[in-house]
Design an enzyme around this catalytic site. Sequence first.
Site, PDB file in Angstrom:
ATOM      1  N   ASN A  92       0.826  -1.213   0.000  1.00 33.21           N
ATOM      2  CA  ASN A  92       0.000   0.000   0.000  1.00 33.21           C
ATOM      3  C   ASN A  92       0.857   1.259   0.000  1.00 33.21           C
ATOM      4  O   ASN A  92       1.912   1.310   0.620  1.00 33.21           O
ATOM      5  CB  ASN A  92      -0.938  -0.008   1.212  1.00 33.21           C
ATOM      6  CG  ASN A  92      -1.885  -1.193   1.174  1.00 33.21           C
ATOM      7  OD1 ASN A  92      -2.035  -1.821   0.135  1.00 33.21           O
ATOM      8  ND2 ASN A  92      -2.495  -1.516   2.287  1.00 33.21           N
ATOM      9  N   HIS A 109       5.766  -0.570  -2.870  1.00 34.68           N
ATOM     10  CA  HIS A 109       5.337   0.160  -4.063  1.00 34.68           C
ATOM     11  C   HIS A 109       5.431   1.671  -3.895  1.00 34.68           C
ATOM     12  O   HIS A 109       4.782   2.407  -4.634  1.00 34.68           O
ATOM     13  CB  HIS A 109       3.911  -0.259  -4.456  1.00 34.68           C
ATOM     14  CG  HIS A 109       3.824  -1.694  -4.901  1.00 34.68           C
ATOM     15  ND1 HIS A 109       2.640  -2.401  -4.959  1.00 34.68           N
ATOM     16  CD2 HIS A 109       4.792  -2.542  -5.323  1.00 34.68           C
ATOM     17  CE1 HIS A 109       2.887  -3.631  -5.395  1.00 34.68           C
ATOM     18  NE2 HIS A 109       4.184  -3.742  -5.613  1.00 34.68           N
ATOM     19  N   SER A 177      -4.713  -9.562  -3.397  1.00 35.13           N
ATOM     20  CA  SER A 177      -5.227 -10.526  -4.380  1.00 35.13           C
ATOM     21  C   SER A 177      -4.110 -11.433  -4.899  1.00 35.13           C
ATOM     22  O   SER A 177      -4.382 -12.388  -5.622  1.00 35.13           O
ATOM     23  CB  SER A 177      -5.891  -9.788  -5.541  1.00 35.13           C
ATOM     24  OG  SER A 177      -4.960  -8.927  -6.175  1.00 35.13           O
ATOM     25  N   ALA A 218     -10.140  -7.631   7.642  1.00 37.49           N
ATOM     26  CA  ALA A 218      -8.982  -7.308   8.471  1.00 37.49           C
ATOM     27  C   ALA A 218      -9.382  -6.606   9.771  1.00 37.49           C
ATOM     28  O   ALA A 218      -8.845  -6.906  10.840  1.00 37.49           O
ATOM     29  CB  ALA A 218      -8.025  -6.420   7.678  1.00 37.49           C
TER      30      ALA A 218
HETATM   31  P1  OAD Z   1      -6.202  -5.784  -4.919  1.00 33.80           P
HETATM   32  O1  OAD Z   1      -7.197  -4.704  -5.125  1.00 33.80           O
HETATM   33  O2  OAD Z   1      -5.707  -6.529  -6.121  1.00 33.80           O
HETATM   34  O3  OAD Z   1      -6.808  -6.878  -3.929  1.00 33.80           O
HETATM   35  C1  OAD Z   1      -7.418  -6.507  -2.722  1.00 33.80           C
HETATM   36  C2  OAD Z   1      -7.732  -7.767  -1.926  1.00 33.80           C
HETATM   37  O4  OAD Z   1      -8.245  -7.364  -0.672  1.00 33.80           O
HETATM   38  C3  OAD Z   1      -8.763  -8.695  -2.581  1.00 33.80           C
HETATM   39  O5  OAD Z   1      -8.276 -10.037  -2.575  1.00 33.80           O
HETATM   40  C4  OAD Z   1      -9.991  -8.561  -1.661  1.00 33.80           C
HETATM   41  O6  OAD Z   1     -10.736  -9.771  -1.568  1.00 33.80           O
HETATM   42  C5  OAD Z   1      -9.330  -8.226  -0.325  1.00 33.80           C
HETATM   43  N1  OAD Z   1     -10.169  -7.477   0.622  1.00 33.80           N
HETATM   44  C6  OAD Z   1     -11.180  -6.615   0.365  1.00 33.80           C
HETATM   45  N2  OAD Z   1     -11.686  -6.108   1.499  1.00 33.80           N
HETATM   46  C7  OAD Z   1     -10.973  -6.661   2.523  1.00 33.80           C
HETATM   47  C8  OAD Z   1     -10.999  -6.537   3.954  1.00 33.80           C
HETATM   48  N3  OAD Z   1     -11.879  -5.741   4.563  1.00 33.80           N
HETATM   49  N4  OAD Z   1     -10.112  -7.252   4.674  1.00 33.80           N
HETATM   50  C9  OAD Z   1      -9.215  -8.067   4.075  1.00 33.80           C
HETATM   51  N5  OAD Z   1      -9.147  -8.242   2.738  1.00 33.80           N
HETATM   52  C10 OAD Z   1     -10.006  -7.544   1.967  1.00 33.80           C
HETATM   53  O7  OAD Z   1      -5.006  -5.150  -4.084  1.00 33.80           O
HETATM   54  P2  OAD Z   1      -3.480  -5.599  -3.937  1.00 33.80           P
HETATM   55  O8  OAD Z   1      -3.353  -7.094  -3.909  1.00 33.80           O
HETATM   56  O9  OAD Z   1      -2.915  -4.828  -2.811  1.00 33.80           O
HETATM   57  O10 OAD Z   1       0.254  -1.720  -7.254  1.00 33.80           O
HETATM   58  O11 OAD Z   1      -2.898  -5.056  -5.287  1.00 33.80           O
HETATM   59  C11 OAD Z   1      -1.536  -5.191  -5.521  1.00 33.80           C
HETATM   60  C12 OAD Z   1      -1.036  -4.009  -6.306  1.00 33.80           C
HETATM   61  O12 OAD Z   1      -1.835  -3.813  -7.473  1.00 33.80           O
HETATM   62  C13 OAD Z   1      -1.138  -2.674  -5.590  1.00 33.80           C
HETATM   63  O13 OAD Z   1      -0.084  -2.445  -4.688  1.00 33.80           O
HETATM   64  C14 OAD Z   1      -1.078  -1.724  -6.739  1.00 33.80           C
HETATM   65  C15 OAD Z   1      -2.014  -2.387  -7.707  1.00 33.80           C
HETATM   66  O14 OAD Z   1      -1.789  -2.128  -9.054  1.00 33.80           O
HETATM   67  C16 OAD Z   1       0.832  -0.596  -7.546  1.00 33.80           C
HETATM   68  O15 OAD Z   1       0.306   0.486  -7.369  1.00 33.80           O
HETATM   69  C17 OAD Z   1       2.194  -0.811  -8.106  1.00 33.80           C
END
Ligand code: OAD
Length: 230
Positions: A92, A109, A177, A218
């Site tokens: 994040n 990031h 994700s 979370a």
């Molecule tokens: P994503 O938006 O891809 O995934 C978010 C995840 O959080 C999903 O698997 C949801 O199911 C989960 N989620 C949603 N609400 C939640 C909650 N209340 N508690 C726990 N989990 C929950 O986000 P990231 O995996 O962080 O990169 O994405 C990775 C990267 O993609 C980011 O850092 C960003 C983006 O492009 C850059 O900016 C380089």
Amino acid sequence: MKKINPTAYQRIVFFTGAGMSAESGVPTYRGAGGIWRAYDFAEYACQEAFERNPEKVLRFHELRRQAVLDCQPHAGHRVIAGMPEAFVVTQNIDGMHQRAGSEGVIELHGSLWRLRCERCGAAREDYGRKYETLRCECGHWLRPAITWFGDMLDEAVMRKASEIIDSCDLFIGIGTSGTVWPAAGFPELAWQAGAHCIEINPEPSGEACYHQSIRGKAGSVLPELFAAEQ
Ligand code: OAD
């Protein structure tokens, strides 16, 4: 839910993604309400877009800063901040862990609150709703110090995160994700290092290397997981 006694572990790593901040009101990237559904990253989050129109890209990030400042860290952030000996490795860029009190957060990031000049190399911290300035003292545009699509991750930051994860014995992946590499490889690294691996995510992330997947949010799971046993 089986509670965790943090004193039973030598090195705890919290590995967080956008879902960690979702309950604070910060939109995730993918899924319903995700940023990349509303905005085309090719217009706002890559080097080419910045070179085409730096001001448009900076204004987009300014809006994201304002949206984040309107949100507050939640109970889950505070549970993590309450364990200063644990490590936080985050994808994040919102600085929410730090606002909750976590120190030494490893930001894979980059950060919405840093800018850098690609001409003279100057770096600048800037925390307001509006950028103090869009230009470096040398006159060049300042660029958000964020890893955009197509960018390489900062090697030193990656190395530090890998070393910490490679020697942890409890790894908790929260709200990611698992689609964006190389960060998506960290759960497997922890698994191979012999750590106990737990996932907190209301949806399956598709990552296979967790011993336990807690399907919840979370903000409610973390306080319950780390509540002291009666
Ligand atoms: P994503 O938006 O891809 O995934 C978010 C995840 O959080 C999903 O698997 C949801 O199911 C989960 N989620 C949603 N609400 C939640 C909650 N209340 N508690 C726990 N989990 C929950 O986000 P990231 O995996 O962080 O990169 O994405 C990775 C990267 O993609 C980011 O850092 C960003 C983006 O492009 C850059 O900016 C380089």
